[in-house]
Design an enzyme around this catalytic site. Structure first.
Site, PDB file in Angstrom:
ATOM      1  N   CYS A   1       0.873  -1.174   0.000  1.00 54.34           N
ATOM      2  CA  CYS A   1       0.000   0.000   0.000  1.00 54.34           C
ATOM      3  C   CYS A   1       0.911   1.224   0.000  1.00 54.34           C
ATOM      4  O   CYS A   1       2.047   1.143  -0.458  1.00 54.34           O
ATOM      5  CB  CYS A   1      -0.990  -0.036   1.173  1.00 54.34           C
ATOM      6  N   THR A   2       0.433   2.338   0.528  1.00 53.27           N
ATOM      7  CA  THR A   2       1.217   3.574   0.476  1.00 53.27           C
ATOM      8  C   THR A   2       2.249   3.643   1.605  1.00 53.27           C
ATOM      9  O   THR A   2       3.440   3.523   1.385  1.00 53.27           O
ATOM     10  CB  THR A   2       0.294   4.814   0.533  1.00 53.27           C
ATOM     11  N   GLY A   3       1.778   3.827   2.836  1.00 54.75           N
ATOM     12  CA  GLY A   3       2.687   4.049   3.962  1.00 54.75           C
ATOM     13  C   GLY A   3       2.956   2.832   4.819  1.00 54.75           C
ATOM     14  O   GLY A   3       3.718   2.906   5.781  1.00 54.75           O
ATOM     15  N   ASN A   4       2.286   1.705   4.528  1.00 57.25           N
ATOM     16  CA  ASN A   4       2.471   0.447   5.248  1.00 57.25           C
ATOM     17  C   ASN A   4       2.126   0.590   6.737  1.00 57.25           C
ATOM     18  O   ASN A   4       2.781   0.028   7.596  1.00 57.25           O
ATOM     19  CB  ASN A   4       3.913  -0.064   5.049  1.00 57.25           C
ATOM     20  N   THR A   5       1.051   1.347   7.014  1.00 57.31           N
ATOM     21  CA  THR A   5       0.584   1.450   8.401  1.00 57.31           C
ATOM     22  C   THR A   5      -0.892   1.093   8.553  1.00 57.31           C
ATOM     23  O   THR A   5      -1.367   0.963   9.678  1.00 57.31           O
ATOM     24  CB  THR A   5       0.797   2.873   8.980  1.00 57.31           C
ATOM     25  N   CYS A   6      -1.629   0.923   7.451  1.00 58.68           N
ATOM     26  CA  CYS A   6      -3.062   0.605   7.538  1.00 58.68           C
ATOM     27  C   CYS A   6      -3.410  -0.637   6.733  1.00 58.68           C
ATOM     28  O   CYS A   6      -3.534  -1.726   7.281  1.00 58.68           O
ATOM     29  CB  CYS A   6      -3.917   1.768   7.029  1.00 58.68           C
ATOM     30  N   ARG A   7      -3.579  -0.437   5.427  1.00 57.62           N
ATOM     31  CA  ARG A   7      -4.122  -1.513   4.588  1.00 57.62           C
ATOM     32  C   ARG A   7      -3.225  -2.738   4.478  1.00 57.62           C
ATOM     33  O   ARG A   7      -3.675  -3.859   4.754  1.00 57.62           O
ATOM     34  CB  ARG A   7      -4.450  -0.980   3.189  1.00 57.62           C
TER      35      ARG A   7
ATOM     36  N   ASP B   1      -8.195   4.014   1.125  1.00 60.45           N
ATOM     37  CA  ASP B   1      -7.338   4.282   2.270  1.00 60.45           C
ATOM     38  C   ASP B   1      -8.173   4.757   3.455  1.00 60.45           C
ATOM     39  O   ASP B   1      -8.824   5.787   3.376  1.00 60.45           O
ATOM     40  CB  ASP B   1      -6.313   5.356   1.891  1.00 60.45           C
TER      41      ASP B   1
END
Length: 151
Positions: free
Chosen positions: A9-15, A117
């Protein structure tokens, strides 16, 4: 045979950490990792992401990491959360598209193929994202295993 699955994903903190945690929970025999196309090293998962997993009794022990060539080489299949992630990754690592699919699209979803997101959303948004991901993940993994058995 052991499979290596990478979620991006983008920041690797959620999805992607939620998807990785769900994968480990449902398929403990699979080796799982997650990374972000714009991530830094060592960030914890978002509080609401951890809460969404806790509510499902899914363990998530996570620190963010950027996407690397080593991770791509390690993975048998890479599940991207959005077409944008897939596009960025392919520009960063030409050739990686051969083993990269959109999670929701590969699962056979109709309509929007991106998993949105949830960052900045409340508990309900994370819960909905986790639900969408869990359904997509199970359908995608069944398809992947079926295709592998035909190889």
């Amino acid at each position: 045979m052991s499979y290596h699955v990478l979620f991006i994903c983008t920041g690797n903190t959620c999805r992607s950490p939620m998807a990785a945690a769900l994968m480990k929970h449902h398929y403990p025999e699979v080796e799982v990792a997650s990374a972000g196309v714009m991530a830094t090293n060592g960030e914890p998962a978002a509080t609401e992401a951890v809460r969404a997993m806790d509510e499902r009794r899914v363990e998530m022990n996570h620190e963010s990491q950027p996407l690397t060539k080593e991770l791509i080489d390690w993975a048998d299949v890479i599940f991207a959360m959005t077409r944008g992630h897939k596009d960025i990754m392919q520009r960063m690592f030409p050739g990686a598209e051969k083993k990269t699919v959109l999670l929701k699209e590969y699962a056979g979803a109709s309509g929007d193929k991106d998993i949105g997101d949830p960052i900045g959303g409340g508990r309900e948004v994370y819960h909905e994202t986790a639900e969408e991901m869990e359904e997509s993940l199970q359908a995608a993994w069944e398809r992947y295993m079926k295709e592998k058995s035909l190889d």
